[in-house]
Enzyme design. Sequence first.
Site, PDB file in Angstrom:
ATOM      1  N   ARG A 121       0.849  -1.181   0.000  1.00 21.32           N
ATOM      2  CA  ARG A 121       0.000   0.000   0.000  1.00 21.32           C
ATOM      3  C   ARG A 121       0.892   1.240   0.000  1.00 21.32           C
ATOM      4  O   ARG A 121       1.978   1.243   0.584  1.00 21.32           O
ATOM      5  CB  ARG A 121      -0.925   0.030   1.225  1.00 21.32           C
ATOM      6  CG  ARG A 121      -2.074  -0.964   1.177  1.00 21.32           C
ATOM      7  CD  ARG A 121      -3.093  -0.607   0.109  1.00 21.32           C
ATOM      8  NE  ARG A 121      -4.289  -1.455   0.142  1.00 21.32           N
ATOM      9  CZ  ARG A 121      -4.427  -2.587  -0.545  1.00 21.32           C
ATOM     10  NH1 ARG A 121      -3.417  -3.019  -1.313  1.00 21.32           N
ATOM     11  NH2 ARG A 121      -5.538  -3.298  -0.469  1.00 21.32           N
ATOM     12  N   GLU A 144      -3.996   7.439  -5.253  1.00 21.18           N
ATOM     13  CA  GLU A 144      -3.857   6.821  -6.565  1.00 21.18           C
ATOM     14  C   GLU A 144      -4.893   7.407  -7.514  1.00 21.18           C
ATOM     15  O   GLU A 144      -6.101   7.256  -7.249  1.00 21.18           O
ATOM     16  CB  GLU A 144      -4.031   5.300  -6.481  1.00 21.18           C
ATOM     17  CG  GLU A 144      -2.929   4.629  -5.696  1.00 21.18           C
ATOM     18  CD  GLU A 144      -3.166   3.150  -5.462  1.00 21.18           C
ATOM     19  OE1 GLU A 144      -2.204   2.468  -5.049  1.00 21.18           O
ATOM     20  OE2 GLU A 144      -4.307   2.668  -5.659  1.00 21.18           O
ATOM     21  N   HIS A 151      -1.347   0.312  -9.572  1.00 18.06           N
ATOM     22  CA  HIS A 151      -1.977  -0.731  -8.753  1.00 18.06           C
ATOM     23  C   HIS A 151      -2.425  -1.903  -9.628  1.00 18.06           C
ATOM     24  O   HIS A 151      -3.583  -2.316  -9.603  1.00 18.06           O
ATOM     25  CB  HIS A 151      -3.165  -0.155  -7.968  1.00 18.06           C
ATOM     26  CG  HIS A 151      -3.421  -0.868  -6.673  1.00 18.06           C
ATOM     27  ND1 HIS A 151      -3.807  -0.234  -5.529  1.00 18.06           N
ATOM     28  CD2 HIS A 151      -3.352  -2.186  -6.346  1.00 18.06           C
ATOM     29  CE1 HIS A 151      -3.973  -1.102  -4.547  1.00 18.06           C
ATOM     30  NE2 HIS A 151      -3.700  -2.304  -5.016  1.00 18.06           N
TER      31      HIS A 151
END
Length: 330
Positions: free
Chosen positions: A246, A275, A294
């Site tokens: 993360r 993000e 991601h």
Amino acid sequence: MTGKMEELPYALMSYNGGSKGFPQKYETIVKKHFQIIYMEEFSKNKNVYAPKIQAILVWWLQPVVDKELLDSLPNLKVIANGGAGVDHLDLKLISNYGILVSNTPGVGDDTTADMGMTLMFASARNVVEGNTASCSPDTKEIDFNWVGDDITEATLGIIGMGSIGYCIAQRAKAFRMRILYHNRNRRTQEEEAAVGAEYCSNMTDLLQRSDFVMVVVTLTPETHNLIGKEELQLMKPTATLINISRGKVIDQDALADALNKGIIKAAALDVTYPEPLPRNHPLLTAKNIILTPHFGNATHRTRRKVAEKTVQNASDILKGLPVKDIVTVP
């Protein structure tokens, strides 16, 4: 057919399609077990749907589950999360309503481990820079003396040897890497021997000895900013930091500073906070960095398996069947 559909419970979801909505191609998976109500429709007809909804299916952090939403759903029994990480859910708040939370651990382990290895290779062998130079209309020749770093027989430090971390170690063994790991709980001797991993009770030791540091921890208050200025200074100036956990696990400002000052050689991140990053964030112009959006479990097969597991967990919980993927409140 209509009668059968009426028997299915209602599930609330964020929205259909788009960049973060639930993929249309997976809707048939949900419709085997639930009648779908998307947030837009729910917002327009709360009085009609609120009493009917028994499940929330969370996909890509959406919908946001807050007190207002929980208060509006008197018969909600389960929140099924699409993915292993649940740091975006307020578990204590949800538990106060007597609602169960499920997730999908293990489903994306191999895919996420593959992504970690991909980032390590891409960074070590200058894949992104090489592609840019090869495709640039301004390139007349390539510097033959432009070299990267070896993966084979290098030292990999894995911070967080859970299921994904162990999958990475299995892959790294094939490249004859020396594997160090730091974890809250030490693996068994048999597990260590199977991948040739050496346990470091002190993270400092791992950081000082590793050519590549791979961060694979769960985000908790204890792991927030786990890698900051002091930790980066402990690393070799030739080392590369890889993060597939993360974004909040790393102090991003400290990392940008460390890259620009040559405190570490490179970084490859599949996760950031937020993000995407703001377009003026210093990481975007830092030296020797690779950023991906991601992509950890982003393959067709794995995402479909995540959708199937998410829906199955929610359905089984409503039916009173045993479900092993119940998230406990810390």
